[in-house]
Design a protein around this motif. Structure first.
Motif, mmCIF file in Angstrom:
data_model
loop_
_atom_site.group_PDB
_atom_site.id
_atom_site.type_symbol
_atom_site.label_atom_id
_atom_site.label_comp_id
_atom_site.label_asym_id
_atom_site.label_seq_id
_atom_site.Cartn_x
_atom_site.Cartn_y
_atom_site.Cartn_z
ATOM 1 N N LYS A 171 -3.221 -5.732 -4.960
ATOM 2 C CA LYS A 171 -2.365 -5.847 -6.300
ATOM 3 C C LYS A 171 -2.707 -7.254 -6.970
ATOM 4 N N TYR A 172 -2.748 -8.128 -6.117
ATOM 5 C CA TYR A 172 -3.054 -9.395 -6.854
ATOM 6 C C TYR A 172 -4.725 -9.514 -7.508
ATOM 7 N N VAL A 173 -5.410 -9.043 -6.583
ATOM 8 C CA VAL A 173 -6.820 -9.319 -6.870
ATOM 9 C C VAL A 173 -7.195 -8.035 -8.013
ATOM 10 N N THR A 174 -6.487 -7.192 -7.914
ATOM 11 C CA THR A 174 -7.018 -6.235 -9.060
ATOM 12 C C THR A 174 -6.511 -6.649 -10.435
ATOM 13 N N ALA A 175 -5.139 -7.077 -10.446
ATOM 14 C CA ALA A 175 -4.711 -7.804 -11.739
ATOM 15 C C ALA A 175 -5.866 -8.933 -12.223
ATOM 16 N N SER A 176 -6.252 -9.465 -11.488
ATOM 17 C CA SER A 176 -7.218 -10.672 -11.494
ATOM 18 C C SER A 176 -8.485 -10.313 -12.141
ATOM 19 N N VAL A 177 -9.072 -9.345 -11.489
ATOM 20 C CA VAL A 177 -10.306 -9.120 -11.987
ATOM 21 C C VAL A 177 -10.209 -7.976 -13.245
ATOM 22 N N LEU A 178 -9.068 -7.302 -13.388
ATOM 23 C CA LEU A 178 -8.847 -6.434 -14.650
ATOM 24 C C LEU A 178 -8.690 -7.704 -15.772
ATOM 25 N N GLU A 179 -8.034 -8.746 -15.593
ATOM 26 C CA GLU A 179 -7.713 -9.942 -16.624
ATOM 27 C C GLU A 179 -8.937 -10.467 -16.748
ATOM 28 N N LEU A 180 -9.674 -10.900 -15.850
ATOM 29 C CA LEU A 180 -11.043 -11.654 -16.010
ATOM 30 C C LEU A 180 -12.032 -10.938 -16.789
ATOM 31 N N SER A 181 -12.227 -9.602 -16.374
ATOM 32 C CA SER A 181 -13.358 -8.880 -17.091
ATOM 33 C C SER A 181 -12.805 -8.389 -18.523
ATOM 34 N N GLY A 182 -11.489 -8.064 -18.949
ATOM 35 C CA GLY A 182 -10.966 -7.824 -20.276
ATOM 36 C C GLY A 182 -11.226 -6.411 -20.580
ATOM 37 N N ILE A 183 -11.908 -5.613 -19.639
ATOM 38 C CA ILE A 183 -12.206 -4.178 -19.867
ATOM 39 C C ILE A 183 -10.933 -3.131 -19.967
ATOM 40 N N ASP A 184 -11.200 -2.093 -20.448
ATOM 41 C CA ASP A 184 -10.152 -0.944 -20.598
ATOM 42 C C ASP A 184 -10.317 -0.568 -19.141
ATOM 43 N N PRO A 185 -9.096 -0.351 -18.527
ATOM 44 C CA PRO A 185 -9.450 0.184 -16.994
ATOM 45 C C PRO A 185 -9.631 1.686 -17.091
ATOM 46 N N GLY B 244 -9.552 11.649 -3.443
ATOM 47 C CA GLY B 244 -8.139 11.555 -4.134
ATOM 48 C C GLY B 244 -8.435 10.808 -5.289
ATOM 49 N N LYS B 245 -7.310 10.815 -6.040
ATOM 50 C CA LYS B 245 -7.352 9.970 -7.344
ATOM 51 C C LYS B 245 -6.064 9.167 -7.419
ATOM 52 N N VAL B 246 -6.185 7.951 -8.138
ATOM 53 C CA VAL B 246 -5.300 6.790 -8.444
ATOM 54 C C VAL B 246 -3.744 7.593 -9.045
ATOM 55 N N THR B 247 -2.687 7.732 -8.327
ATOM 56 C CA THR B 247 -1.540 8.444 -8.838
ATOM 57 C C THR B 247 -0.999 7.524 -9.808
ATOM 58 N N ALA B 248 0.074 8.050 -10.795
ATOM 59 C CA ALA B 248 0.758 7.531 -11.922
ATOM 60 C C ALA B 248 1.430 6.322 -11.324
ATOM 61 N N ALA B 249 2.158 6.384 -10.435
ATOM 62 C CA ALA B 249 2.910 5.329 -9.836
ATOM 63 C C ALA B 249 2.059 4.014 -9.722
ATOM 64 N N VAL B 250 0.931 4.435 -8.936
ATOM 65 C CA VAL B 250 0.036 2.753 -8.536
ATOM 66 C C VAL B 250 -0.731 2.734 -9.793
ATOM 67 N N ALA B 251 -1.115 3.473 -10.685
ATOM 68 C CA ALA B 251 -1.783 3.143 -12.143
ATOM 69 C C ALA B 251 -0.757 2.142 -12.569
ATOM 70 N N SER B 252 0.377 2.467 -12.841
ATOM 71 C CA SER B 252 1.487 1.598 -13.344
ATOM 72 C C SER B 252 1.609 0.227 -12.747
ATOM 73 N N GLU B 253 1.555 0.208 -11.250
ATOM 74 C CA GLU B 253 1.830 -0.984 -10.585
ATOM 75 C C GLU B 253 0.576 -1.792 -10.537
ATOM 76 N N LEU B 254 -0.726 -1.248 -10.697
ATOM 77 C CA LEU B 254 -2.083 -2.262 -10.431
ATOM 78 C C LEU B 254 -2.663 -2.270 -11.831
ATOM 79 N N GLY B 255 -2.115 -1.491 -12.804
ATOM 80 C CA GLY B 255 -2.880 -1.636 -13.835
ATOM 81 C C GLY B 255 -4.274 -0.830 -14.161
ATOM 82 N N LEU B 256 -4.607 -0.030 -13.159
ATOM 83 C CA LEU B 256 -5.394 1.043 -13.206
ATOM 84 C C LEU B 256 -5.232 2.276 -13.904
ATOM 85 N N ALA B 257 -6.352 3.094 -14.338
ATOM 86 C CA ALA B 257 -5.912 4.440 -15.000
ATOM 87 C C ALA B 257 -5.651 5.462 -14.061
ATOM 88 N N GLU B 258 -4.472 6.232 -14.507
ATOM 89 C CA GLU B 258 -4.412 7.144 -13.488
ATOM 90 C C GLU B 258 -5.525 8.226 -13.503
#
Length: 495
Positions: free
Chosen positions: A58-72, A218-232
């Protein structure tokens, strides 16, 4: 488009985002910033919490998404690399029942020894390509005998990467390569190793369903997408143990190709195209990521538990506070080849497969109080790690593996000139250093699994060569130091 890779290590979880067009990693990060704790309630035991791994993800996902600034939503696939041979035990709600028993834990050794003694080489070796040893299956045997009430609650077991994939997707599965590293894949029948399950008294239902190493699992679930900031709905399309993945990261997929790494543990990993094994099972044989029964690719894995962890132990306990690894490498480089007679046997991180599962401990030999200093110990430690590699390489050569070129990432112990020059010179192999790592390789594996790349060669066409290290013109001092090291090792093993 982008692809995301995770590398779930024993020291940290690393994440990398790769641009699919350029093939370059645009951002990476890791967590925690200090080495993740390993619990050892008694000598030879090593455990980590699955909940901690997920927290690091969770921590490292938030970091790389913030550092990259890309749309998940532009991340088209996720790949996972993980530390091998661990054991995660799950109840019917898919909740871990205990801390995971990890790769460097030795408690499975007596159960593996008993299994090979009772079943025999003729049963195990052609079917597992290994002795049962100290792998996931024997760690589970320890749980069954020592924690019987907990064992009764187990619904499924899995590997560390399988657990993270489950947390992302809500679907638990494993791979054929994963079962082979558990010692639960039968290469003769090309099925889960029912003879091993029967021997240990494990129900086959304890195994997760099989999915390909490359492909939608498998695909990222809605709950995990919300928790990690990834796209469902982002698919997880690749998973592999850290050493097969390291080989993939370096483009090592075909017979005769060799990869090496030297982080907490050290590995040389070479590919053959037919089933084979060392009669003493001092090196291991697993289904590589591109294995199939029709076109076999077997990874021969030499693993030394006590490599980078020895270097970090010296940094923490012997060197001045605040010293950098670069400064340590500089001190080591001032000492001549052979460390003026100081020799280190680096086996202080549990039972070593290459020593037939003996746990000899780390030892230092030849110190003279009048001439040797800290720098001698620093060089001797690095030489001792290299010599443990060479000891295993000689076993691989006896199995028909040619060792002319070694591919490695420009990281960890390979950042040390002493380490890489000693390895090239004692082995006679040329070392090719590349700008890559496990998380980047996992991302590209995801790209292969998602069909973004048509082939592995396309995925790794942009792999950047950093340096080429050739053997020294005069190899004799390196070979003499290695022969002294082997004599001391032989004496240590026979005590």
């Amino acid at each position: 488009m982008y692809i995301l890779g995770y590398d779930i290590g024993s020291s940290s979880v690393k994440a990398a985002i790769v641009d699919t067009e350029t093939g370059h990693c645009i951002v990476s990060d890791f967590f925690p910033k200090s080495e993740a704790p390993i619990k050892s309630v008694s000598p030879g035991m090593a455990e980590q919490s699955p909940d901690d791994w997920w927290r690091y993800v969770k921590y490292v996902t938030a970091s790389v998404l913030e550092l990259s600034g890309i749309d998940p939503a532009l991340i088209r696939a996720i790949g996972i690399s993980y530390q091998m041979h661990g054991l995660v035990t799950l109840d019917k709600d898919m909740t871990p029942l205990r801390d995971a028993i990890i790769w460097c834990d030795s408690r499975g050794v007596p159960y593996g020894c008993r299994a090979i003694s009772e079943m025999g080489d003729k049963v195990c070796m052609p079917r597992l390509l290994n002795k049962p040893g100290n792998f996931t299956a024997t760690k589970l045997a320890w749980v069954k005998e020592n924690e019987p009430e907990l064992f009764k609650k187990i619904d499924k077991i899995c590997l560390l990467g399988d657990y993270i994939a489950y947390k992302l997707t809500g679907k638990l599965a494993t791979t054929m390569s994963g079962l082979s590293e558990m010692m639960l894949w039968d290469f003769a029948d090309n099925t889960p190793a029912r003879f091993m399950l029967d021997y240990f008294g494990f129900p086959e239902s304890i195994l997760p369903p099989l999915v390909p190493a490359f492909g939608d699992a498998g695909k990222v679930t809605a709950a995990v997408a919300s928790e990690l900031g990834l796209a469902e709905g982002t698919p997880v399309t690749y998973r592999a143990g850290d050493q097969p993945n390291n080989a993939l990261s370096l483009g090592v997929l075909n017979a005769g190709e060799i990869a090496a790494t030297a982080g907490t543990s050290g590995v040389v990993y070479g590919i053959i195209d037919k089933a084979g094994y060392d009669s003493l099972s001092r090196v291991n044989n697993f289904a590589h990521v591109n294995y199939s029964a029709e076109d076999p690719r077997i990874g021969i894995l030499l693993c030394i538990n006590g490599t980078g962890i020895l270097n970090s132990w010296i940094k923490r306990n012997i060197c001045p506070p605040g010293i950098s690894y670069t400064a340590m490498n500089d001190l080591a480089s001032r000492i001549p080849v052979g460390s003026d007679g100081v020799t280190v046997l680096p086996f202080g991180n549990g039972a070593e497969r290459v020593l037939e599962n003996q746990e000899t401990g780390c030892s230092v030999h030849g110190i003279n109080f009048n001439i040797h200093n800290q720098a001698h110990l620093l060089r001797a430690a690095q030489e001792g790690i290299v010599f443990s590699f060479m000891y295993g390489i000689e076993i691989m050569k006896s199995m028909g593996m040619k060792v002319d070129t070694i591919h490695a990432g420009n990281a960890n112990m390979f950042l040390s000139p002493v380490f890489r020059e000693t390895l090239a010179s004692v082995s006679g192999a040329t070392i090719r250093l590349y700008d890559t790592d496990g998380a980047t390789g996992a991302a590209k594996g995801a790209g292969i699994g998602a069909g973004i790349y048509k082939s592995p060669s396309e995925a790794f066409r942009t792999l950047r060569l950093i340096d080429i290290v050739k053997p020294a013109a005069d190899r004799i001092p390196y070979i003499e130091a290695y022969e002294r090291w082997k004599r001391l090792l032989d004496g240590n093993k026979n005590r």
